[in-house]
Design a protein around this motif. Structure first.
Motif, PDB file in Angstrom:
ATOM      1  N   SER A   1       0.891  -1.168   0.000  1.00 37.82           N
ATOM      2  CA  SER A   1      -0.013  -0.098   0.254  1.00 37.82           C
ATOM      3  C   SER A   1       0.686   1.423   0.030  1.00 37.82           C
ATOM      4  CB  SER A   1      -0.980  -0.017   1.016  1.00 37.82           C
ATOM      5  OG  SER A   1      -0.441  -0.212   2.293  1.00 37.82           O
ATOM      6  N   LEU A   2       0.319   2.089  -0.406  1.00 38.26           N
ATOM      7  CA  LEU A   2       1.094   3.608  -0.725  1.00 38.26           C
ATOM      8  C   LEU A   2       0.421   4.809   0.206  1.00 38.26           C
ATOM      9  CD1 LEU A   2       3.319   4.667  -2.718  1.00 38.26           C
ATOM     10  CD2 LEU A   2       1.507   5.121  -4.144  1.00 38.26           C
ATOM     11  N   VAL A   3       1.142   5.464   0.735  1.00 39.66           N
ATOM     12  CA  VAL A   3       0.483   6.638   1.458  1.00 39.66           C
ATOM     13  C   VAL A   3       1.155   7.909   1.222  1.00 39.66           C
ATOM     14  CG1 VAL A   3       0.401   7.586   3.730  1.00 39.66           C
ATOM     15  CG2 VAL A   3       0.100   4.924   3.693  1.00 39.66           C
ATOM     16  N   LYS A   4       0.816   8.971   1.010  1.00 39.16           N
ATOM     17  CA  LYS A   4       1.245  10.144   0.671  1.00 39.16           C
ATOM     18  C   LYS A   4       0.784  11.208   1.980  1.00 39.16           C
ATOM     19  CE  LYS A   4       0.399  13.897  -2.774  1.00 39.16           C
ATOM     20  NZ  LYS A   4      -0.676  14.253  -3.796  1.00 39.16           N
ATOM     21  N   ILE A   5       2.101  11.895   2.358  1.00 37.49           N
ATOM     22  CA  ILE A   5       1.847  12.844   3.384  1.00 37.49           C
ATOM     23  C   ILE A   5       2.606  13.999   2.930  1.00 37.49           C
ATOM     24  CG2 ILE A   5       2.446  13.400   5.790  1.00 37.49           C
ATOM     25  CD1 ILE A   5       2.883  10.547   6.448  1.00 37.49           C
ATOM     26  N   ASP A   6       1.765  15.109   2.654  1.00 38.00           N
ATOM     27  CA  ASP A   6       2.443  16.373   1.915  1.00 38.00           C
ATOM     28  C   ASP A   6       1.776  17.606   2.452  1.00 38.00           C
ATOM     29  OD1 ASP A   6       3.984  17.473   0.231  1.00 38.00           O
ATOM     30  OD2 ASP A   6       2.591  17.298  -1.669  1.00 38.00           O
ATOM     31  N   HIS A   7       2.315  18.732   2.252  1.00 42.71           N
ATOM     32  CA  HIS A   7       1.848  19.794   2.459  1.00 42.71           C
ATOM     33  C   HIS A   7       1.559  20.876   1.125  1.00 42.71           C
ATOM     34  CE1 HIS A   7       5.651  22.531   2.730  1.00 42.71           C
ATOM     35  NE2 HIS A   7       6.079  21.304   2.437  1.00 42.71           N
ATOM     36  N   HIS A   8       1.999  20.352  -0.018  1.00 41.09           N
ATOM     37  CA  HIS A   8       1.610  21.034  -1.161  1.00 41.09           C
ATOM     38  C   HIS A   8       0.195  21.054  -1.767  1.00 41.09           C
ATOM     39  CE1 HIS A   8       6.260  19.818  -1.719  1.00 41.09           C
ATOM     40  NE2 HIS A   8       6.157  20.865  -2.230  1.00 41.09           N
ATOM     41  N   PRO A   9      -0.206  21.861  -2.448  1.00 32.88           N
ATOM     42  CA  PRO A   9      -1.662  21.651  -3.030  1.00 32.88           C
ATOM     43  C   PRO A   9      -1.765  20.362  -3.678  1.00 32.88           C
ATOM     44  CG  PRO A   9      -0.625  23.866  -3.481  1.00 32.88           C
ATOM     45  CD  PRO A   9       0.593  23.116  -2.958  1.00 32.88           C
ATOM     46  N   ASP A  10      -2.816  19.961  -3.587  1.00 41.99           N
ATOM     47  CA  ASP A  10      -3.139  18.438  -4.063  1.00 41.99           C
ATOM     48  C   ASP A  10      -3.487  18.397  -5.476  1.00 41.99           C
ATOM     49  OD1 ASP A  10      -3.579  15.772  -3.707  1.00 41.99           O
ATOM     50  OD2 ASP A  10      -5.514  16.084  -3.006  1.00 41.99           O
ATOM     51  N   VAL A  11      -2.434  18.309  -6.286  1.00 41.39           N
ATOM     52  CA  VAL A  11      -2.471  18.390  -7.708  1.00 41.39           C
ATOM     53  C   VAL A  11      -2.326  16.752  -8.340  1.00 41.39           C
ATOM     54  CG1 VAL A  11      -1.440  20.691  -8.246  1.00 41.39           C
ATOM     55  CG2 VAL A  11       0.013  18.747  -8.021  1.00 41.39           C
ATOM     56  N   ASP A  12      -2.082  15.936  -7.691  1.00 40.35           N
ATOM     57  CA  ASP A  12      -1.845  14.395  -8.260  1.00 40.35           C
ATOM     58  C   ASP A  12      -2.329  13.626  -7.174  1.00 40.35           C
ATOM     59  OD1 ASP A  12      -1.084  12.279  -9.414  1.00 40.35           O
ATOM     60  OD2 ASP A  12       1.088  12.656  -9.595  1.00 40.35           O
TER      61      ASP A  12
ATOM     62  N   ILE B   1       1.710  32.065  -7.725  1.00 36.31           N
ATOM     63  CA  ILE B   1       2.440  31.943  -9.003  1.00 36.31           C
ATOM     64  C   ILE B   1       2.488  30.500  -9.427  1.00 36.31           C
ATOM     65  CG2 ILE B   1       4.003  34.233  -9.383  1.00 36.31           C
ATOM     66  CD1 ILE B   1       5.042  31.037  -7.374  1.00 36.31           C
ATOM     67  N   ASN B   2       1.754  29.772  -8.617  1.00 31.79           N
ATOM     68  CA  ASN B   2       1.748  28.467  -9.033  1.00 31.79           C
ATOM     69  C   ASN B   2       0.992  27.945 -10.349  1.00 31.79           C
ATOM     70  OD1 ASN B   2      -0.362  28.867  -7.366  1.00 31.79           O
ATOM     71  ND2 ASN B   2      -0.740  26.718  -6.526  1.00 31.79           N
ATOM     72  N   GLU B   3       0.180  28.636 -10.482  1.00 26.88           N
ATOM     73  CA  GLU B   3      -0.627  28.456 -11.875  1.00 26.88           C
ATOM     74  C   GLU B   3       0.389  28.648 -12.967  1.00 26.88           C
ATOM     75  OE1 GLU B   3      -4.690  29.903 -12.380  1.00 26.88           O
ATOM     76  OE2 GLU B   3      -5.114  28.574 -10.244  1.00 26.88           O
ATOM     77  N   ILE B   4       1.245  29.690 -12.900  1.00 24.19           N
ATOM     78  CA  ILE B   4       2.017  30.240 -14.061  1.00 24.19           C
ATOM     79  C   ILE B   4       3.202  29.147 -14.236  1.00 24.19           C
ATOM     80  CG2 ILE B   4       3.960  31.775 -14.690  1.00 24.19           C
ATOM     81  CD1 ILE B   4       2.156  33.908 -13.097  1.00 24.19           C
ATOM     82  N   ALA B   5       3.690  28.548 -12.865  1.00 25.33           N
ATOM     83  CA  ALA B   5       4.432  27.429 -12.831  1.00 25.33           C
ATOM     84  C   ALA B   5       3.872  26.100 -13.811  1.00 25.33           C
ATOM     85  CB  ALA B   5       4.733  27.074 -11.574  1.00 25.33           C
ATOM     86  N   SER B   6       2.662  25.705 -13.296  1.00 26.55           N
ATOM     87  CA  SER B   6       2.171  24.633 -13.861  1.00 26.55           C
ATOM     88  C   SER B   6       1.941  24.829 -15.376  1.00 26.55           C
ATOM     89  CB  SER B   6       0.744  24.390 -13.235  1.00 26.55           C
ATOM     90  OG  SER B   6      -0.314  25.158 -12.873  1.00 26.55           O
ATOM     91  N   ARG B   7       1.627  25.839 -15.819  1.00 31.87           N
ATOM     92  CA  ARG B   7       1.521  26.135 -17.362  1.00 31.87           C
ATOM     93  C   ARG B   7       2.919  25.982 -18.002  1.00 31.87           C
ATOM     94  NH1 ARG B   7      -2.070  30.560 -16.279  1.00 31.87           N
ATOM     95  NH2 ARG B   7      -0.445  32.205 -16.582  1.00 31.87           N
ATOM     96  N   HIS B   8       3.998  25.962 -17.075  1.00 32.91           N
ATOM     97  CA  HIS B   8       5.220  25.749 -17.746  1.00 32.91           C
ATOM     98  C   HIS B   8       6.000  24.688 -17.178  1.00 32.91           C
ATOM     99  CE1 HIS B   8       5.158  29.492 -20.040  1.00 32.91           C
ATOM    100  NE2 HIS B   8       4.606  29.967 -19.041  1.00 32.91           N
ATOM    101  N   ASP B   9       5.347  23.223 -17.231  1.00 29.30           N
ATOM    102  CA  ASP B   9       6.255  21.926 -16.765  1.00 29.30           C
ATOM    103  C   ASP B   9       6.451  22.242 -15.510  1.00 29.30           C
ATOM    104  OD1 ASP B   9       6.903  19.650 -17.139  1.00 29.30           O
ATOM    105  OD2 ASP B   9       8.982  20.354 -17.760  1.00 29.30           O
ATOM    106  N   GLY B  10       5.619  22.911 -14.481  1.00 25.50           N
ATOM    107  CA  GLY B  10       6.129  22.716 -13.266  1.00 25.50           C
ATOM    108  C   GLY B  10       4.793  22.790 -12.184  1.00 25.50           C
ATOM    109  N   GLY B  11       4.972  23.415 -11.093  1.00 19.90           N
ATOM    110  CA  GLY B  11       3.979  23.498 -10.003  1.00 19.90           C
ATOM    111  C   GLY B  11       4.769  23.967  -8.808  1.00 19.90           C
ATOM    112  N   GLY B  12       3.818  23.671  -7.710  1.00 15.33           N
ATOM    113  CA  GLY B  12       4.268  24.003  -6.426  1.00 15.33           C
ATOM    114  C   GLY B  12       3.334  24.652  -5.369  1.00 15.33           C
ATOM    115  N   HIS B  13       3.822  25.425  -4.648  1.00 17.42           N
ATOM    116  CA  HIS B  13       3.023  26.176  -3.376  1.00 17.42           C
ATOM    117  C   HIS B  13       2.707  27.625  -4.262  1.00 17.42           C
ATOM    118  CE1 HIS B  13       4.253  23.535  -0.214  1.00 17.42           C
ATOM    119  NE2 HIS B  13       5.456  23.595  -0.691  1.00 17.42           N
ATOM    120  N   PRO B  14       1.671  28.266  -3.685  1.00 14.37           N
ATOM    121  CA  PRO B  14       1.113  29.538  -4.192  1.00 14.37           C
ATOM    122  C   PRO B  14       2.142  30.435  -4.239  1.00 14.37           C
ATOM    123  CG  PRO B  14      -0.621  28.672  -2.639  1.00 14.37           C
ATOM    124  CD  PRO B  14       0.497  27.618  -2.830  1.00 14.37           C
TER     125      PRO B  14
END
Ligand SMILES: [Mn+2]
Length: 330
Positions: free
Chosen positions: A104-115, A281-294
């Motif tokens: 089983s697989l568990v995810k523990i994170d504080h990034h916005p839930d994109v995946d 700025i995370n939406e700008i990042a996701s438009r350019h092959d990235g992502g992360g926090h706001p």
């Protein structure tokens, strides 16, 4: 009570308690929160369950080896293993290949839930760091997963690094609560802070170069492009450029900033780190092959034109942000 949802933590506890083998992963190019939460959690489980096999997967980063080393993990280890991924929003960022071959697989994170991955997901975007989350989990579980000196050191390092020493926006009362709880244990907090500040003279000279060469646009974006030539001239690794990404944050007239580092492959690629104290700025990042926090994201530019685009989009976001702020005040 803090934000740790008790049902999820109970489920996590059941999984850990019932697994003989636990493998913990985190993201590639790890920062102290990735390593701190990964190895901190490992120490907590090992302390409570000395008979269990607990492995930390991923490559060892030279610059952070002082925090702790990774384990050798092979594909066979994943059979019937509980796999926990910390501090990693999306699967391509996971360091280590076989993470989906456990039971089983568990995810523990504080990034916005994109995946959306993992059978159990503990995601708290309001947390300053995963190290904070792990600390609060230990506080909640109390004697079922008690804190240790070694784990406290790792988790404290993760919190300090991810909050820029309790300075960034995500620093909450729970961050201080977690840090204060950790400080009851024995470890050298001064040493941790000192390590984070320490730099070589070459790095200091590189800081001076950054101040001399960054540009601030009319839209309050500061940007700098670091070439391969710069890296060799200042004798610094790509990893060491981390220490300059926030230099623009204290400059007047800067609302967001981005540092690009030229890739070393045959194709044009610039890895950009975007930061903001204004608009997200995370939406700008996701438009350019990235992502992360706001307010802190990563992106990639595959041409000089795309690099200019990212700077322009950040400028546009600043304009909208300032406009809205003005209307609010009117
Ligand atoms: Mn983190």
């Amino acid at each position: 009570m803090d934000y740790i949802a008790s049902e999820l933590v109970e489920e996590l506890y059941k999984l850990v308690d019932s697994s003989d083998k636990i493998i913990i992963h985190r993201h590639v190019r790890p920062d102290p929160d990735a390593i701190g939460s990964q190895l901190g959690l490992k120490k907590l489980i090992q302390n409570k369950y000395p008979q269990k096999t607990v492995l930390a997967a991923g490559s060892t980063t030279k610059g952070l080896a002082w925090l702790g080393e990774m384990d050798k993990v092979s594909e066979d280890d994943y059979q019937d293993a509980l796999v926990i991924i910390v501090d990693t929003a999306n699967q391509p960022r996971i360091d280590g290949k076989h993470y989906n071959k456990g039971k089983s697989l568990v995810k523990i994170d504080h990034h916005p839930d994109v995946d959306d991955f993992g059978d159990l997901q503990l995601i708290y975007p309001q947390a300053s760091s995963v190290s904070e989350i792990i600390t609060l989990i230990s506080v909640y579980l109390s004697d079922r997963l008690p804190m240790t000196n070694a784990a406290a050191r790792l988790l404290y390092a993760g919190i300090v690094a991810d909050t820029g020493r309790f300075k960034y926006d995500a620093t909450s009362l729970y961050t201080f609560r977690a840090a204060s709880f950790l400080k009851e244990f024995e470890f050298d907090a001064f040493e941790i802070n000192d390590r984070f500040e320490l730099m070589t003279l070459d790095q200091a000279k590189f800081h001076a170069y950054v101040y001399q060469h960054l540009t601030i646009t009319d839209d309050q974006v500061a940007y700098l492009i670091i070439t391969r030539e710069n890296l060799s001239e200042f004798n610094i690794s790509e990893e060491q450029t981390d220490s300059v990404i926030n230099l623009a944050s204290t400059l007047e007239g800067v609302l967001s900033w981005v540092t690009f580092v030229e890739g070393d492959g045959a194709n044009t690629r610039y890895r950009g780190r975007l930061r903001s104290k204004g608009p997200a700025i995370n939406e700008i990042a996701s438009r350019h092959d990235g992502g992360g926090h706001p307010k802190a994201s990563g992106a990639n530019a595959y041409s000089e034109a795309e690099l200019v685009e990212i700077i322009a989009e950040m400028g546009e976001a600043n304009r909208v942000y300032l406009q809205e702020k003005q209307e609010e005040q009117a």
